[in-house]
Scaffold this motif. Structure first.
Motif, PDB file in Angstrom:
ATOM      1  N   THR A   1     -27.994  -4.449 -11.087  1.00  0.00           N
ATOM      2  CA  THR A   1     -29.270  -3.898 -10.656  1.00  0.00           C
ATOM      3  C   THR A   1     -30.343  -4.312 -11.648  1.00  0.00           C
ATOM      4  OG1 THR A   1     -28.988  -1.840 -11.871  1.00  0.00           O
ATOM      5  CG2 THR A   1     -28.172  -1.890  -9.604  1.00  0.00           C
ATOM      6  N   PHE A   2     -31.538  -4.342 -11.201  1.00  0.00           N
ATOM      7  CA  PHE A   2     -32.669  -4.642 -12.053  1.00  0.00           C
ATOM      8  C   PHE A   2     -33.631  -3.473 -12.020  1.00  0.00           C
ATOM      9  CE2 PHE A   2     -31.727  -8.931 -13.145  1.00  0.00           C
ATOM     10  CZ  PHE A   2     -31.031  -9.455 -12.071  1.00  0.00           C
ATOM     11  N   SER A   3     -34.274  -3.258 -13.159  1.00  0.00           N
ATOM     12  CA  SER A   3     -35.156  -2.101 -13.242  1.00  0.00           C
ATOM     13  C   SER A   3     -36.301  -2.162 -12.252  1.00  0.00           C
ATOM     14  CB  SER A   3     -35.700  -1.976 -14.669  1.00  0.00           C
ATOM     15  OG  SER A   3     -36.465  -3.125 -14.999  1.00  0.00           O
ATOM     16  N   THR A   4     -36.621  -3.362 -11.771  1.00  0.00           N
ATOM     17  CA  THR A   4     -37.738  -3.486 -10.849  1.00  0.00           C
ATOM     18  C   THR A   4     -37.327  -3.322  -9.388  1.00  0.00           C
ATOM     19  OG1 THR A   4     -37.430  -5.877 -10.854  1.00  0.00           O
ATOM     20  CG2 THR A   4     -39.080  -4.960 -12.358  1.00  0.00           C
ATOM     21  N   TYR A   5     -36.043  -3.233  -9.137  1.00  0.00           N
ATOM     22  CA  TYR A   5     -35.619  -2.999  -7.765  1.00  0.00           C
ATOM     23  C   TYR A   5     -36.139  -1.639  -7.321  1.00  0.00           C
ATOM     24  CZ  TYR A   5     -32.203  -6.847  -7.717  1.00  0.00           C
ATOM     25  OH  TYR A   5     -31.591  -8.056  -7.738  1.00  0.00           O
ATOM     26  N   VAL A   6     -36.427  -1.531  -6.054  1.00  0.00           N
ATOM     27  CA  VAL A   6     -36.882  -0.271  -5.497  1.00  0.00           C
ATOM     28  C   VAL A   6     -35.699   0.475  -4.909  1.00  0.00           C
ATOM     29  CG1 VAL A   6     -38.300   0.796  -3.712  1.00  0.00           C
ATOM     30  CG2 VAL A   6     -39.197  -1.117  -5.046  1.00  0.00           C
ATOM     31  N   VAL A   7     -35.635   1.755  -5.202  1.00  0.00           N
ATOM     32  CA  VAL A   7     -34.605   2.596  -4.608  1.00  0.00           C
ATOM     33  C   VAL A   7     -35.298   3.739  -3.888  1.00  0.00           C
ATOM     34  CG1 VAL A   7     -34.339   3.947  -6.707  1.00  0.00           C
ATOM     35  CG2 VAL A   7     -32.494   3.906  -5.045  1.00  0.00           C
ATOM     36  N   ALA A   8     -34.765   4.120  -2.769  1.00  0.00           N
ATOM     37  CA  ALA A   8     -35.413   5.136  -1.942  1.00  0.00           C
ATOM     38  C   ALA A   8     -34.398   6.131  -1.411  1.00  0.00           C
ATOM     39  CB  ALA A   8     -36.143   4.477  -0.772  1.00  0.00           C
ATOM     40  N   TRP A   9     -34.921   7.249  -1.023  1.00  0.00           N
ATOM     41  CA  TRP A   9     -34.138   8.248  -0.304  1.00  0.00           C
ATOM     42  C   TRP A   9     -34.686   8.340   1.119  1.00  0.00           C
ATOM     43  CZ3 TRP A   9     -29.787  10.515  -2.086  1.00  0.00           C
ATOM     44  CH2 TRP A   9     -29.554  10.471  -3.465  1.00  0.00           C
ATOM     45  N   PHE A  10     -33.769   8.344   2.047  1.00  0.00           N
ATOM     46  CA  PHE A  10     -34.077   8.592   3.446  1.00  0.00           C
ATOM     47  C   PHE A  10     -33.244   9.799   3.886  1.00  0.00           C
ATOM     48  CE2 PHE A  10     -36.369   4.792   4.968  1.00  0.00           C
ATOM     49  CZ  PHE A  10     -36.235   3.962   3.860  1.00  0.00           C
ATOM     50  N   ARG A  11     -33.591  10.336   5.030  1.00  0.00           N
ATOM     51  CA  ARG A  11     -32.777  11.412   5.565  1.00  0.00           C
ATOM     52  C   ARG A  11     -32.719  11.311   7.076  1.00  0.00           C
ATOM     53  NH1 ARG A  11     -36.586  16.752   4.396  1.00  0.00           N
ATOM     54  NH2 ARG A  11     -38.009  16.479   6.164  1.00  0.00           N
TER      55      ARG A  11
ATOM     56  N   ALA B   1     -31.405   0.732  -1.583  1.00  0.00           N
ATOM     57  CA  ALA B   1     -32.034  -0.114  -2.586  1.00  0.00           C
ATOM     58  C   ALA B   1     -32.525  -1.406  -1.961  1.00  0.00           C
ATOM     59  CB  ALA B   1     -31.054  -0.419  -3.720  1.00  0.00           C
ATOM     60  N   SER B   2     -33.625  -1.898  -2.503  1.00  0.00           N
ATOM     61  CA  SER B   2     -34.214  -3.122  -1.989  1.00  0.00           C
ATOM     62  C   SER B   2     -34.426  -4.113  -3.119  1.00  0.00           C
ATOM     63  CB  SER B   2     -35.552  -2.817  -1.308  1.00  0.00           C
ATOM     64  OG  SER B   2     -36.173  -4.010  -0.890  1.00  0.00           O
ATOM     65  N   THR B   3     -34.179  -5.372  -2.823  1.00  0.00           N
ATOM     66  CA  THR B   3     -34.432  -6.435  -3.787  1.00  0.00           C
ATOM     67  C   THR B   3     -35.712  -7.196  -3.456  1.00  0.00           C
ATOM     68  OG1 THR B   3     -33.128  -8.001  -2.492  1.00  0.00           O
ATOM     69  CG2 THR B   3     -31.956  -6.744  -4.176  1.00  0.00           C
ATOM     70  N   LYS B   4     -36.407  -6.737  -2.453  1.00  0.00           N
ATOM     71  CA  LYS B   4     -37.622  -7.425  -2.022  1.00  0.00           C
ATOM     72  C   LYS B   4     -38.761  -7.153  -2.993  1.00  0.00           C
ATOM     73  CE  LYS B   4     -36.456  -7.354   2.896  1.00  0.00           C
ATOM     74  NZ  LYS B   4     -35.077  -6.891   2.676  1.00  0.00           N
ATOM     75  N   VAL B   5     -39.713  -8.067  -3.008  1.00  0.00           N
ATOM     76  CA  VAL B   5     -40.864  -7.905  -3.879  1.00  0.00           C
ATOM     77  C   VAL B   5     -41.809  -6.840  -3.315  1.00  0.00           C
ATOM     78  CG1 VAL B   5     -42.885  -9.055  -4.831  1.00  0.00           C
ATOM     79  CG2 VAL B   5     -40.685 -10.271  -4.707  1.00  0.00           C
ATOM     80  N   PHE B   6     -42.057  -6.919  -2.024  1.00  0.00           N
ATOM     81  CA  PHE B   6     -42.927  -5.949  -1.375  1.00  0.00           C
ATOM     82  C   PHE B   6     -42.067  -5.038  -0.494  1.00  0.00           C
ATOM     83  CE2 PHE B   6     -46.713  -7.744  -2.932  1.00  0.00           C
ATOM     84  CZ  PHE B   6     -46.583  -9.125  -2.896  1.00  0.00           C
ATOM     85  N   VAL B   7     -42.069  -3.787  -0.830  1.00  0.00           N
ATOM     86  CA  VAL B   7     -41.187  -2.840  -0.172  1.00  0.00           C
ATOM     87  C   VAL B   7     -42.011  -1.702   0.417  1.00  0.00           C
ATOM     88  CG1 VAL B   7     -39.182  -1.346  -0.417  1.00  0.00           C
ATOM     89  CG2 VAL B   7     -39.388  -3.387  -1.846  1.00  0.00           C
TER      90      VAL B   7
ATOM     91  N   ARG C   1     -40.187   1.471   5.379  1.00  0.00           N
ATOM     92  CA  ARG C   1     -39.339   1.158   6.533  1.00  0.00           C
ATOM     93  C   ARG C   1     -37.903   0.910   6.077  1.00  0.00           C
ATOM     94  NH1 ARG C   1     -41.076  -3.765   9.726  1.00  0.00           N
ATOM     95  NH2 ARG C   1     -40.577  -4.686   7.702  1.00  0.00           N
ATOM     96  N   SER C   2     -36.967   1.436   6.818  1.00  0.00           N
ATOM     97  CA  SER C   2     -35.563   1.257   6.444  1.00  0.00           C
ATOM     98  C   SER C   2     -35.151  -0.209   6.468  1.00  0.00           C
ATOM     99  CB  SER C   2     -34.671   2.069   7.386  1.00  0.00           C
ATOM    100  OG  SER C   2     -34.840   1.670   8.729  1.00  0.00           O
ATOM    101  N   GLN C   3     -35.842  -1.017   7.273  1.00  0.00           N
ATOM    102  CA  GLN C   3     -35.494  -2.437   7.367  1.00  0.00           C
ATOM    103  C   GLN C   3     -35.741  -3.195   6.063  1.00  0.00           C
ATOM    104  OE1 GLN C   3     -37.297  -0.589   9.470  1.00  0.00           O
ATOM    105  NE2 GLN C   3     -37.441  -1.520  11.503  1.00  0.00           N
ATOM    106  N   ASP C   4     -36.537  -2.639   5.170  1.00  0.00           N
ATOM    107  CA  ASP C   4     -36.835  -3.310   3.903  1.00  0.00           C
ATOM    108  C   ASP C   4     -35.727  -3.163   2.878  1.00  0.00           C
ATOM    109  OD1 ASP C   4     -40.460  -2.742   3.708  1.00  0.00           O
ATOM    110  OD2 ASP C   4     -39.240  -4.127   4.899  1.00  0.00           O
ATOM    111  N   TYR C   5     -34.720  -2.349   3.175  1.00  0.00           N
ATOM    112  CA  TYR C   5     -33.690  -2.006   2.192  1.00  0.00           C
ATOM    113  C   TYR C   5     -32.387  -2.722   2.499  1.00  0.00           C
ATOM    114  CZ  TYR C   5     -37.152   1.235   0.637  1.00  0.00           C
ATOM    115  OH  TYR C   5     -38.326   1.761   0.149  1.00  0.00           O
ATOM    116  N   ASP C   6     -31.836  -3.335   1.451  1.00  0.00           N
ATOM    117  CA  ASP C   6     -30.655  -4.181   1.608  1.00  0.00           C
ATOM    118  C   ASP C   6     -29.344  -3.428   1.465  1.00  0.00           C
ATOM    119  OD1 ASP C   6     -32.731  -5.869  -0.494  1.00  0.00           O
ATOM    120  OD2 ASP C   6     -32.292  -6.738   1.478  1.00  0.00           O
ATOM    121  N   TYR C   7     -29.353  -2.400   0.655  1.00  0.00           N
ATOM    122  CA  TYR C   7     -28.113  -1.694   0.327  1.00  0.00           C
ATOM    123  C   TYR C   7     -28.275  -0.202   0.614  1.00  0.00           C
ATOM    124  CZ  TYR C   7     -27.501  -6.027  -2.250  1.00  0.00           C
ATOM    125  OH  TYR C   7     -27.423  -7.355  -2.590  1.00  0.00           O
TER     126      TYR C   7
END
Length: 123
Positions: free
Chosen positions: A27-37, A97-103, A106-112
Motif C-alpha cells: 500500500t502507499f500512503s497516497t492511496y485513497v481508502v473509503a468506507w461504503f455501506r 481502496a483505490s490506486t487512481k490519482v483522481f478518486v 463512486r464505488s467504480q473508482d475503487y479497485d479493492y
C-alpha cells in the motif's frame, strides 16, 4: 492489496462503534481508502474517504459531525469512528481502496474491497 474490515456489531441508538480496515500487501500512503455501506434493499452508498495516512478526508453529508475517518499508515489500517449512531446507520459496512490519482465517491473508482462488517443499531 487485501482488505479486512472488522469492528461491527450491535449497538443502541446514540452509541458508538469503531470499524477497522487493515490492508495486507503493498500500500502507499497516497492511496485513497473509503468506507461504503449497504442496507438491506438499498444500493451501496459512500460514507467517507481519506488516504492511508488520514489526510484528504471527505464525508457524506449524512455522517458529517458523527463519523470520523482516520488512518495509521504504519499499521496499514484505516478506522471509522462512528458516534451518535442512528437506526438508519444499520448496514453492512465495506472498506475499499483505490490506486487512481483522481478518486470520487463512486464505488467504480475503487479497485479493492474488503468483505464487509455488519453494523446493527437498535432502539
Amino acid at each position: 492489496v487485501q482488505l479486512q474490515a472488522s469492528g461491527g456489531g450491535l449497538v443502541q441508538a446514540g452509541g458508538s462503534l469503531r470499524l477497522s480496515c487493515a490492508a495486507s500487501g503493498r500500500t502507499f500512503s497516497t492511496y485513497v481508502v473509503a468506507w461504503f455501506r449497504q442496507a438491506p434493499g438499498k444500493e451501496r452508498e459512500f460514507v467517507a474517504k481519506s488516504t492511508w495516512r488520514g489526510s484528504g478526508t471527505y464525508y457524506a453529508d449524512f455522517v458529517k459531525g458523527r463519523f470520523t475517518i482516520s488512518g495509521d499508515n504504519a499499521k496499514n489500517t484505516v478506522y471509522l469512528q462512528m458516534g451518535t449512531l442512528k437506526l438508519e446507520d444499520t448496514a453492512v459496512y465495506y472498506c475499499a481502496a483505490s490506486t487512481k490519482v483522481f478518486v470520487t465517491t463512486r464505488s467504480q473508482d475503487y479497485d479493492y474491497w474488503g468483505q464487509g462488517t455488519q453494523v446493527t443499531v437498535s432502539s
